[in-house]
Scaffold this active site. Structure first.
Site, PDB file in Angstrom:
ATOM      1  N   ARG A  85       0.811  -1.163   0.081  1.00  0.00           N
ATOM      2  CA  ARG A  85      -0.108  -0.101  -0.129  1.00  0.00           C
ATOM      3  C   ARG A  85       0.917   1.207   0.020  1.00  0.00           C
ATOM      4  O   ARG A  85       1.886   1.270   0.716  1.00  0.00           O
ATOM      5  CB  ARG A  85      -0.935   0.049   1.153  1.00  0.00           C
ATOM      6  CG  ARG A  85      -1.971   1.279   1.310  1.00  0.00           C
ATOM      7  CD  ARG A  85      -2.788   1.198   2.535  1.00  0.00           C
ATOM      8  NE  ARG A  85      -3.267   2.493   2.558  1.00  0.00           N
ATOM      9  CZ  ARG A  85      -3.356   3.512   3.494  1.00  0.00           C
ATOM     10  NH1 ARG A  85      -2.606   3.137   4.495  1.00  0.00           N
ATOM     11  NH2 ARG A  85      -3.783   4.578   3.465  1.00  0.00           N
ATOM     12  N   HIS A 129      -2.390  11.372   0.791  1.00  0.00           N
ATOM     13  CA  HIS A 129      -2.003  11.257   2.201  1.00  0.00           C
ATOM     14  C   HIS A 129      -1.267  12.577   2.615  1.00  0.00           C
ATOM     15  O   HIS A 129      -0.110  12.280   2.512  1.00  0.00           O
ATOM     16  CB  HIS A 129      -0.930   9.987   1.945  1.00  0.00           C
ATOM     17  CG  HIS A 129      -0.972   9.482   3.357  1.00  0.00           C
ATOM     18  ND1 HIS A 129      -1.043   7.988   3.598  1.00  0.00           N
ATOM     19  CD2 HIS A 129      -0.402  10.040   4.581  1.00  0.00           C
ATOM     20  CE1 HIS A 129      -0.484   7.918   4.811  1.00  0.00           C
ATOM     21  NE2 HIS A 129      -0.393   9.001   5.394  1.00  0.00           N
ATOM     22  N   GLU A 174      -7.263   9.120   6.101  1.00  0.00           N
ATOM     23  CA  GLU A 174      -7.411   9.739   7.337  1.00  0.00           C
ATOM     24  C   GLU A 174      -8.107  11.049   7.389  1.00  0.00           C
ATOM     25  O   GLU A 174      -7.235  11.912   7.803  1.00  0.00           O
ATOM     26  CB  GLU A 174      -6.103   9.598   8.318  1.00  0.00           C
ATOM     27  CG  GLU A 174      -5.824   8.385   8.616  1.00  0.00           C
ATOM     28  CD  GLU A 174      -4.487   8.175   9.610  1.00  0.00           C
ATOM     29  OE1 GLU A 174      -4.231   7.028   9.958  1.00  0.00           O
ATOM     30  OE2 GLU A 174      -3.869   9.240   9.807  1.00  0.00           O
ATOM     31  N   ASN A 299      -7.610   2.363   9.832  1.00  0.00           N
ATOM     32  CA  ASN A 299      -6.288   2.539  10.425  1.00  0.00           C
ATOM     33  C   ASN A 299      -6.494   2.706  12.076  1.00  0.00           C
ATOM     34  O   ASN A 299      -7.243   3.537  12.469  1.00  0.00           O
ATOM     35  CB  ASN A 299      -5.594   4.051  10.163  1.00  0.00           C
ATOM     36  CG  ASN A 299      -5.049   3.972   8.636  1.00  0.00           C
ATOM     37  OD1 ASN A 299      -5.318   2.728   7.962  1.00  0.00           O
ATOM     38  ND2 ASN A 299      -4.628   4.849   8.135  1.00  0.00           N
ATOM     39  N   TYR A 301      -4.369   2.554  15.961  1.00  0.00           N
ATOM     40  CA  TYR A 301      -3.098   2.572  16.966  1.00  0.00           C
ATOM     41  C   TYR A 301      -3.311   2.495  18.149  1.00  0.00           C
ATOM     42  O   TYR A 301      -2.618   1.782  19.094  1.00  0.00           O
ATOM     43  CB  TYR A 301      -2.228   3.773  16.488  1.00  0.00           C
ATOM     44  CG  TYR A 301      -1.795   3.735  14.974  1.00  0.00           C
ATOM     45  CD1 TYR A 301      -0.537   3.203  14.652  1.00  0.00           C
ATOM     46  CD2 TYR A 301      -2.600   4.465  14.014  1.00  0.00           C
ATOM     47  CE1 TYR A 301      -0.129   3.310  13.437  1.00  0.00           C
ATOM     48  CE2 TYR A 301      -1.802   4.426  12.679  1.00  0.00           C
ATOM     49  CZ  TYR A 301      -0.697   3.767  12.290  1.00  0.00           C
ATOM     50  OH  TYR A 301      -0.312   3.747  10.859  1.00  0.00           O
ATOM     51  N   GLU A 359      -3.693   0.291   8.107  1.00  0.00           N
ATOM     52  CA  GLU A 359      -2.422   0.735   9.090  1.00  0.00           C
ATOM     53  C   GLU A 359      -2.509   0.131  10.394  1.00  0.00           C
ATOM     54  O   GLU A 359      -3.643   0.355  11.192  1.00  0.00           O
ATOM     55  CB  GLU A 359      -2.487   2.344   9.209  1.00  0.00           C
ATOM     56  CG  GLU A 359      -1.746   2.934   7.834  1.00  0.00           C
ATOM     57  CD  GLU A 359      -1.665   4.242   7.853  1.00  0.00           C
ATOM     58  OE1 GLU A 359      -1.266   4.786   9.055  1.00  0.00           O
ATOM     59  OE2 GLU A 359      -1.703   5.074   6.953  1.00  0.00           O
TER      60      GLU A 359
END
Length: 448
Positions: A85, A129, A174, A299, A301, A359
């Site tokens: 990606r 991005h 995002e 994504n 985290y 991600e």
């Protein structure tokens, strides 16, 4: 974890047949914006403003991926991964954001996509991005409604060149970071702290997504989606005020974009603050914004402990430290949040939307044995497997990131890569996590 801490507890056979494993990167973070005829983007100018980035560092050289892409793609292939990606730089394709394309930039992405395919990998591209061309930032960037048409033009040009060979394409990465983090909190380019700017960016980024999807559908392209980031909002304590603050945070961060995309609405708990600042007639755009997706990128985290801050204007909240172990970003390690979101998103789409973890990873500059990263990824792979067992249509998982890279306002200090990069020599050295991933993926997928 297994008794051998240099290995992952999972193997390829623990996941369904056809499940895709990959690694992810982003153009500005690795390519080097000073190469190949790229125009300046707002990150170049943001970094040149004192105090905005650690050490005033920028992405002008980054990992020199523009020249070293073959070596980097070999690392993806040799790790046994299925997919890569990456993102394309708007400012590299269109140095002025509009008008005349940069032939060097188009040729570069042509070579890159061909190189991915030649190595037996699937190319998964992201059109944006975070590298808004500086010439468009001058015109208001994401605050300007015209950005949707600018983005559509860019989509037409780059996808006309490489779209026929891509396995999957995301419009944007995002949008919360594109809009809120950058226009309300001011931590990322363009570094604004203005609720009107934020509200308009929050809407226009989705409008741009809709126009980009419209263009790609008209071109006959398939497997189109978007990548959203999610952060588990947890009340800092058991008070009603903390619960309300966490609900507001969840609305801004997690609900705003996905509910617009899937249900053509914005959450009321966020409209309480943003409605007065949205552009007139925004409601008329929701049908375009909410056109069907082929897949959703997730994504994830960390989580966030949210407390009320009554001395501040809306949203009147703040974050407080939590008790869990933390990464070098000071983010809590909370893999249960990944399973939570995968199940929540599956339910929100009635189970009809394929999902990819696009991600997941951690910043860690610890010793070379890389055991903390291996444990982090292992726990999140386990959460993904648990979500599949609960019926989530999860089809792939991309580790962030292939390379240590330019980590935006944090400069080059935060190392997310499964491959170490010496930024003085540009030498690449696979970390223990790369080797552990390679070992886990060597076991073949289950037979038909």
């Amino acid at each position: 974890m297994t008794s051998d801490t240099s290995r992952f507890a999972f193997a390829r056979s623990n996941f369904p047949k056809g499940f895709r494993f990959g690694a992810a990167t982003a153009a500005y973070q690795i390519e080097g914006s000073s190469f190949g005829g790229a125009g300046p983007c707002h990150w170049d100018t943001f970094a040149q403003t004192p105090g905005n980035t650690a050490g005033a560092e920028d992405g002008s050289v980054a990992c020199d991926h523009y020249h070293r892409w073959e070596e980097d793609l070999d690392l993806v292939r040799d790790a046994g991964l299925d997919a890569y990606r990456f993102s394309m730089s708007w400012a590299r394709v269109l140095p002025e954001g509009r008008g005349q394309p940069n032939r060097e930039g188009l040729d570069y992405y042509d070579r890159l996509v061909d190189g991915i395919l030649e190595r037996g990998l699937e190319p998964w591209a992201t059109l944006y991005h975070w590298d808004m061309p500086a010439a468009l930032s001058d015109l208001g960037g994401w605050r300007n409604r015209d950005v949707a048409d600018w983005f559509a033009e860019y989509t037409q040009i780059i996808m006309g060149r490489v779209g026929d060979r891509l396995k999957g394409t995301a419009t944007l990465n995002e949008p919360w970071c594109v809009a809120w983090l950058s226009h309300f909190l001011g931590h990322h380019a363009p570094g604004l702290r203005d609720i009107r700017a934020a509200a308009r960016a929050m809407h226009h980024v989705l409008l741009a997504h809709g126009r980009s999807m419209e263009v790609m559908r008209a071109m006959g392209l398939e497997n189109l989606g978007i990548v959203l980031n999610f952060e588990h909002a947890r009340p800092a304590d058991e008070s009603d005020g903390a619960a309300l603050a966490a609900a507001r945070y969840d609305g801004i961060y997690n609900r705003w974009f996905i509910e617009a995309l899937l249900h053509r609405r914005y959450p009321e708990i966020v409209l309480e603050g943003l409605a007065p600042h949205l552009p007139a007639g925004w409601e008329d755009d929701m049908d375009l914004i909410g056109r069907p997706l082929d897949w959703l990128g997730v994504n994830y985290y960390t989580c966030n402990r949210v407390a009320p801050d009554p001395d501040q204007p809306w949203p009147a909240l703040t974050s407080v430290p939590g008790p869990l172990p933390k990464t070098d970003m000071d983010w809590e390690i909370a893999p249960d949040g990944l399973a939570f979101f995968l199940k929540r998103l599956s339910a929100l789409s009635d189970g009809n939307l394929p999902i990819y973890v696009t991600e997941n990873g951690m910043a860690d500059s610890a010793p070379e044995d890389d055991q903390t990263r291996i444990a982090y990824l292992d726990s999140h792979f386990a959460a993904a497997r648990a979500a599949i067992d609960d019926g989530v249509d999860l089809r792939g998982y991309f580790v962030w990131s292939l390379l240590d890279n330019y980590e935006w306002a944090f400069g080059y200090d935060k190392r997310f890569g499964i491959v170490h990069v010496d930024f003085d020599t540009q030498k690449r050295t696979p970390k223990a996590s790369w080797h552990a991933l390679r070992a886990a993926l060597r076991e073949p997928a289950p037979a038909e």
